[in-house]
Design an enzyme around this catalytic site. Structure first.
Site, PDB file in Angstrom:
ATOM      1  N   SER A 176       0.833  -1.196   0.000  1.00  0.00           N
ATOM      2  CA  SER A 176       0.000   0.000   0.000  1.00  0.00           C
ATOM      3  C   SER A 176       0.876   1.257   0.000  1.00  0.00           C
ATOM      4  O   SER A 176       1.618   1.483  -0.947  1.00  0.00           O
ATOM      5  CB  SER A 176      -0.953  -0.055   1.197  1.00  0.00           C
ATOM      6  OG  SER A 176      -1.945   0.943   1.110  1.00  0.00           O
ATOM      7  N   HIS A 192      -2.639  -1.790  -4.092  1.00  0.00           N
ATOM      8  CA  HIS A 192      -4.096  -1.789  -4.200  1.00  0.00           C
ATOM      9  C   HIS A 192      -4.585  -0.352  -4.217  1.00  0.00           C
ATOM     10  O   HIS A 192      -3.832   0.585  -3.968  1.00  0.00           O
ATOM     11  CB  HIS A 192      -4.764  -2.602  -3.083  1.00  0.00           C
ATOM     12  CG  HIS A 192      -4.543  -2.061  -1.701  1.00  0.00           C
ATOM     13  ND1 HIS A 192      -4.943  -2.725  -0.570  1.00  0.00           N
ATOM     14  CD2 HIS A 192      -3.962  -0.911  -1.246  1.00  0.00           C
ATOM     15  CE1 HIS A 192      -4.631  -2.022   0.500  1.00  0.00           C
ATOM     16  NE2 HIS A 192      -4.036  -0.921   0.116  1.00  0.00           N
TER      17      HIS A 192
END
Length: 203
Positions: A100, A125
């Site tokens: 992330s 993501h």
């Protein structure tokens, strides 16, 4: 005169945690370590260390080691912006996990100086966040999520060379990469296998 037993046992003198001692020694080698989830406190520390090292020498490289599951977008982007702001090259080295926001910071290092150790896992993501409240609140939060998503896509595209459309497709769900796959995708420039490949402060 050597210290007495009572002086060793004094409790009025705060003891510096071992981690802080290690961090200070690394800092003297122009090495900054992100080893936890990104929040405001850790971001402020890392921003301060980057600014300090840059003020001490505006030409020598700074190395940022990253082992992080991600965290706050605003805190992480504070680190990101300072990495781009200072004149120094910032080497990034992924160890363990760069997920992330950790993935964003890893790929944001100076081109040609972004690394990962062989068993590092990288995860990309799209940003997420809880939405609740009134209809107006939900609309405002949804707009903010769309803004952050667009910003992430554009930044990752800039640093990897991948088209925005491809990144948007790949980041729709958690997308995991090995170090070699991260190299092929453009997150990093080299998979490190031994310490002489990257050092603390030489340019």
């Amino acid at each position: 005169m050597p210290p007495t037993h009572n002086e060793f046992m004094r409790t009025d003198v705060p003891m510096q945690p071992m981690y802080e001692q290690t961090a200070q020694r690394l800092l003297r080698q122009r090495i900054v370590f992100l080893g936890q989830q990104v929040d405001d406190e850790i971001a402020n520390r890392i921003v301060g260390e980057l600014l300090l090292l840059s003020a001490e020498d505006r030409e020598r490289d700074i190395t940022l080691y990253i082992n992080s599951p991600g965290g706050s977008v605003t805190a992480g982007m504070a680190i990101y912006d300072v990495m781009q702001y200072i004149p120094n090259d910032v080497r990034t080295v992924g160890i363990g996990l760069a997920a992330s926001m950790g993935q964003m910071l890893l790929c944001a290092g100076t081109r040609g100086k972004r690394y990962a150790l062989p068993h590092t896992r990288i995860m990309m993501h799209q940003p997420s966040g809880g939405i609740g409240g009134t209809a107006s609140d939900i609309r405002i939060l949804a707009d903010q999520l769309l803004y952050v998503k667009k910003m992430f896509l554009e930044r990752i595209s800039l640093h990897t060379g991948q088209p925005v459309e491809q990144i948007e497709k790949d980041a729709d769900r958690d997308r995991w990469f090995t170090a070699q796959e991260a190299l092929e995708y453009g997150f990093i420039d080299e998979v490190l296998t031994n310490t002489p490949d990257v050092t603390g402060g030489r340019s």
